[in-house]
Enzyme design. Sequence first.
Site, PDB file in Angstrom:
ATOM      1  N   LEU A 138       0.819  -1.201   0.000  1.00  0.00           N
ATOM      2  CA  LEU A 138       0.000   0.000   0.000  1.00  0.00           C
ATOM      3  C   LEU A 138       0.862   1.263   0.000  1.00  0.00           C
ATOM      4  O   LEU A 138       1.864   1.336   0.712  1.00  0.00           O
ATOM      5  CB  LEU A 138      -0.875  -0.014   1.263  1.00  0.00           C
ATOM      6  CG  LEU A 138      -1.766   1.199   1.481  1.00  0.00           C
ATOM      7  CD1 LEU A 138      -2.929   1.171   0.504  1.00  0.00           C
ATOM      8  CD2 LEU A 138      -2.265   1.224   2.906  1.00  0.00           C
ATOM      9  N   HIS A 139       0.487   2.232  -0.801  1.00  0.00           N
ATOM     10  CA  HIS A 139       1.138   3.551  -0.778  1.00  0.00           C
ATOM     11  C   HIS A 139       0.168   4.589  -1.305  1.00  0.00           C
ATOM     12  O   HIS A 139      -0.584   4.330  -2.235  1.00  0.00           O
ATOM     13  CB  HIS A 139       2.453   3.551  -1.566  1.00  0.00           C
ATOM     14  CG  HIS A 139       2.341   3.065  -2.973  1.00  0.00           C
ATOM     15  ND1 HIS A 139       2.204   1.722  -3.295  1.00  0.00           N
ATOM     16  CD2 HIS A 139       2.337   3.726  -4.149  1.00  0.00           C
ATOM     17  CE1 HIS A 139       2.128   1.590  -4.609  1.00  0.00           C
ATOM     18  NE2 HIS A 139       2.196   2.796  -5.157  1.00  0.00           N
ATOM     19  N   GLN A 140       0.167   5.726  -0.645  1.00  0.00           N
ATOM     20  CA  GLN A 140      -0.704   6.831  -1.051  1.00  0.00           C
ATOM     21  C   GLN A 140       0.142   7.918  -1.699  1.00  0.00           C
ATOM     22  O   GLN A 140       1.165   8.315  -1.167  1.00  0.00           O
ATOM     23  CB  GLN A 140      -1.442   7.413   0.150  1.00  0.00           C
ATOM     24  CG  GLN A 140      -2.293   8.612  -0.230  1.00  0.00           C
ATOM     25  CD  GLN A 140      -3.238   8.996   0.860  1.00  0.00           C
ATOM     26  OE1 GLN A 140      -4.309   8.428   0.962  1.00  0.00           O
ATOM     27  NE2 GLN A 140      -2.842   9.954   1.667  1.00  0.00           N
TER      28      GLN A 140
END
Length: 178
Positions: A138-140
């Site tokens: 996950l990465h924003q």
Amino acid sequence: MSEELRQDGVGQSDGLDRLWTPHRLAYIRGENKPSDSSEEECPFCRIPALPDAESLVVRHGELAYAVLNLYPYAPGHLMLCPYRHLADYTETTVEEAAEIAALTKQAMTVVRRVSGAQGFNIGMNQGAIAGAGISAHLHQHVVPRWSGDQNFMPIIGRTKTLPELLQETRDLFADAWD
């Protein structure tokens, strides 16, 4: 040869500037992209163990960190990543989600102060089908925007122009974060 003899245009300026971005070739070729979804292969799991200046990390939190995107969409493009290897936003703990949100707010404040960003694109691509280049972790994305920043270059020339080296951007953000 005289101009009148060179009808093919060889050696004559076409009036176009050339922007050489050889660092993009690694992205195009998929270099350093994990071959599987294991933590050992995951760059987002390896990044926190590297020195900040080398890894482009600008801020460490308890559960997540902020890092410059190695292949940015725009100058100052940051990513917020949990330390824990997880793929889906629904897998975050309440604490992880809260820290990612807090780091996002801090990132916007810092980038606005340092670069005068006029707006932001913020989001997560969940899964390869949704556009995640590395879907296993996950990465924003926090992408700063300015009026007129995306002109004909990416549309016609399929080229992004970045006015500053990533290391210089990283140093500015890291110094300004506090």
